[in-house]
Design an enzyme around this catalytic site. Structure first.
Site, PDB file in Angstrom:
ATOM      1  N   ASP A  60      -3.764 -15.220-129.671  1.00 34.22           N
ATOM      2  CA  ASP A  60      -3.398 -13.887-129.212  1.00 34.22           C
ATOM      3  C   ASP A  60      -4.675 -13.261-128.654  1.00 34.22           C
ATOM      4  O   ASP A  60      -5.603 -12.960-129.414  1.00 34.22           O
ATOM      5  CB  ASP A  60      -2.850 -13.070-130.374  1.00 34.22           C
ATOM      6  CG  ASP A  60      -2.468 -11.646-129.989  1.00 34.22           C
ATOM      7  OD1 ASP A  60      -2.777 -11.233-128.846  1.00 34.22           O
ATOM      8  OD2 ASP A  60      -1.882 -10.945-130.834  1.00 34.22           O
ATOM      9  N   ARG A 146       2.001  -1.549-108.971  1.00 32.13           N
ATOM     10  CA  ARG A 146       1.170  -2.425-109.816  1.00 32.13           C
ATOM     11  C   ARG A 146      -0.056  -1.637-110.296  1.00 32.13           C
ATOM     12  O   ARG A 146      -1.153  -2.152-110.320  1.00 32.13           O
ATOM     13  CB  ARG A 146       0.720  -3.673-109.041  1.00 32.13           C
ATOM     14  CG  ARG A 146       1.817  -4.647-108.670  1.00 32.13           C
ATOM     15  CD  ARG A 146       2.411  -5.335-109.893  1.00 32.13           C
ATOM     16  NE  ARG A 146       3.398  -6.333-109.484  1.00 32.13           N
ATOM     17  CZ  ARG A 146       4.672  -6.074-109.302  1.00 32.13           C
ATOM     18  NH1 ARG A 146       5.132  -4.826-109.471  1.00 32.13           N
ATOM     19  NH2 ARG A 146       5.508  -7.016-108.942  1.00 32.13           N
ATOM     20  N   TYR A 149      -1.696  -3.069-113.603  1.00 34.18           N
ATOM     21  CA  TYR A 149      -2.147  -4.426-113.306  1.00 34.18           C
ATOM     22  C   TYR A 149      -3.336  -4.396-112.356  1.00 34.18           C
ATOM     23  O   TYR A 149      -4.368  -5.022-112.611  1.00 34.18           O
ATOM     24  CB  TYR A 149      -0.991  -5.205-112.688  1.00 34.18           C
ATOM     25  CG  TYR A 149      -1.334  -6.635-112.315  1.00 34.18           C
ATOM     26  CD1 TYR A 149      -1.358  -7.631-113.285  1.00 34.18           C
ATOM     27  CD2 TYR A 149      -1.598  -7.000-110.989  1.00 34.18           C
ATOM     28  CE1 TYR A 149      -1.659  -8.941-112.952  1.00 34.18           C
ATOM     29  CE2 TYR A 149      -1.897  -8.297-110.650  1.00 34.18           C
ATOM     30  CZ  TYR A 149      -1.923  -9.280-111.637  1.00 34.18           C
ATOM     31  OH  TYR A 149      -2.224 -10.572-111.299  1.00 34.18           O
ATOM     32  N   LYS A 153      -7.143  -5.630-113.244  1.00 33.40           N
ATOM     33  CA  LYS A 153      -7.751  -6.745-112.524  1.00 33.40           C
ATOM     34  C   LYS A 153      -9.023  -6.302-111.787  1.00 33.40           C
ATOM     35  O   LYS A 153      -9.960  -7.082-111.627  1.00 33.40           O
ATOM     36  CB  LYS A 153      -6.745  -7.360-111.549  1.00 33.40           C
ATOM     37  CG  LYS A 153      -5.593  -8.108-112.233  1.00 33.40           C
ATOM     38  CD  LYS A 153      -6.077  -9.277-113.063  1.00 33.40           C
ATOM     39  CE  LYS A 153      -4.919 -10.108-113.609  1.00 33.40           C
ATOM     40  NZ  LYS A 153      -5.370 -11.291-114.376  1.00 33.40           N
ATOM     41  N   PRO A 185       6.182 -19.224-113.180  1.00 33.34           N
ATOM     42  CA  PRO A 185       7.361 -18.814-113.956  1.00 33.34           C
ATOM     43  C   PRO A 185       7.466 -17.308-114.126  1.00 33.34           C
ATOM     44  O   PRO A 185       8.565 -16.749-114.096  1.00 33.34           O
ATOM     45  CB  PRO A 185       7.131 -19.517-115.297  1.00 33.34           C
ATOM     46  CG  PRO A 185       6.347 -20.743-114.947  1.00 33.34           C
ATOM     47  CD  PRO A 185       5.428 -20.297-113.846  1.00 33.34           C
ATOM     48  N   SER A 186       6.324 -16.636-114.274  1.00 32.82           N
ATOM     49  CA  SER A 186       6.341 -15.185-114.421  1.00 32.82           C
ATOM     50  C   SER A 186       6.896 -14.512-113.164  1.00 32.82           C
ATOM     51  O   SER A 186       7.742 -13.609-113.245  1.00 32.82           O
ATOM     52  CB  SER A 186       4.919 -14.675-114.703  1.00 32.82           C
ATOM     53  OG  SER A 186       4.878 -13.264-114.689  1.00 32.82           O
ATOM     54  N   ARG A 190      10.566 -12.420-112.466  1.00 30.45           N
ATOM     55  CA  ARG A 190      10.694 -11.097-111.858  1.00 30.45           C
ATOM     56  C   ARG A 190      11.636 -11.136-110.662  1.00 30.45           C
ATOM     57  O   ARG A 190      12.397 -10.196-110.428  1.00 30.45           O
ATOM     58  CB  ARG A 190       9.322 -10.558-111.450  1.00 30.45           C
ATOM     59  CG  ARG A 190       8.385 -10.322-112.617  1.00 30.45           C
ATOM     60  CD  ARG A 190       7.252  -9.367-112.281  1.00 30.45           C
ATOM     61  NE  ARG A 190       6.370  -9.851-111.233  1.00 30.45           N
ATOM     62  CZ  ARG A 190       5.377 -10.708-111.443  1.00 30.45           C
ATOM     63  NH1 ARG A 190       5.163 -11.204-112.642  1.00 30.45           N
ATOM     64  NH2 ARG A 190       4.595 -11.087-110.448  1.00 30.45           N
ATOM     65  N   ARG A 207       4.332 -10.883 -97.882  1.00 31.30           N
ATOM     66  CA  ARG A 207       2.971 -10.386 -98.105  1.00 31.30           C
ATOM     67  C   ARG A 207       1.929 -11.273 -97.431  1.00 31.30           C
ATOM     68  O   ARG A 207       0.876 -10.804 -97.031  1.00 31.30           O
ATOM     69  CB  ARG A 207       2.659 -10.359 -99.608  1.00 31.30           C
ATOM     70  CG  ARG A 207       3.317  -9.265-100.402  1.00 31.30           C
ATOM     71  CD  ARG A 207       2.866  -9.386-101.850  1.00 31.30           C
ATOM     72  NE  ARG A 207       3.495  -8.419-102.726  1.00 31.30           N
ATOM     73  CZ  ARG A 207       3.373  -8.444-104.049  1.00 31.30           C
ATOM     74  NH1 ARG A 207       2.656  -9.391-104.624  1.00 31.30           N
ATOM     75  NH2 ARG A 207       3.962  -7.530-104.789  1.00 31.30           N
TER      76      ARG A 207
END
Length: 247
Positions: A60, A146, A149, A153, A185-186, A190, A207
């Protein structure tokens, strides 16, 4: 069979799926002994079968004590790849404080903690390569909805540059990989969860002027490059691989 990273020890976070998983496999293919970590151990159960050079451990990345334990168990590290992360969908108007703090904790503070845990023995041995997987959605460019996020980043890029400067004469290099939109996969989850998955897929693809999404294998190859001696004269830099998104 040897490779660019023969007998080096690498530690990868976020290796349960997507880029982290691909990076763990790519490092092992180049000869590294890899400790692949994820919060969900079951996602990595097949990795040691795919490569005997990979061993897995649960981690974690918001738990500082657990990070220190896992890195200590891994032994002297030559390579650290910070790939664990979380994508929050929200603007300045909809991002709540909880989302903001979670974004910073998962994406930036986690990298700070792993670096703090791994660096003493790297500095003592006079060598090491750290690869922080950031994003073009950061201080490089903006992406709608975003906020958390992108800010986290951007913090990761700042962390990379500041640490590289501090470590400049130690033999330890710190660089950031900044992918564009990559099919993982993420991202697929979405897309599938959107009201119109086909339209969402087209939006993500639009994009990139190249007209396609990046692949996790392309990003993994870049991570191997940053971890290898081919970039021995490179530190504090960002490597952008985005299909022309930020041109």
């Amino acid at each position: 069979m040897g490779g660019r990273l023969t007998d080096r020890c690498a530690f990868v976070t976020g290796a349960g799926q997507g880029m982290g998983r691909a990076i763990a496999l790519a490092l092992a293919a180049e000869g590294a002994h890899v400790v692949a970590t994820s919060r969900t151990l079951s996602k990595m159960e097949d990795l040691p079968r795919l490569s005997p050079s990979i061993r897995i451990a649960d981690l974690d990345v918001t738990d500082g004590d657990m990070i220190r334990t896992r890195i200590s168990e891994a032994g002297p590290l030559d390579i650290l790849v910070n790939c664990a992360g979380w994508v929050h969908n929200g603007s300045i108007l909809t991002c709540e404080e909880e989302d903001w703090h979670k974004s910073l904790e998962q994406n930036a503070t986690s990298a700070f903690r792993t670096m703090k845990a791994a660096l003493p023995q790297m500095v003592q041995r006079g060598r090491g390569a750290i690869v922080n997987v950031a994003s073009v959605a950061s201080s490089i460019t903006s992406v709608a909805d975003r906020l958390g996020y992108g800010a986290s980043k951007a913090a990761m890029i700042g962390l990379t540059k500041a640490a590289a400067r501090d470590l400049i004469r130690t033999g330890v290099r710190v660089n950031a990989l900044c992918p564009g939109t990559t099919l993982s996969p993420s991202l697929q989850n979405r897309i599938d969860a959107s009201p119109d998955p086909e339209d969402m897929q087209r939006t993500f693809m639009a994009r990139q002027p190249m007209g396609r999404l990046g692949t996790v294998e392309e990003m993994a190859a870049a991570a191997v490059y940053l971890a290898s001696d081919e970039t021995a004269f490179m530190t504090g830099q960002i490597l952008i691989i985005d299909g022309g998104q930020t041109l």
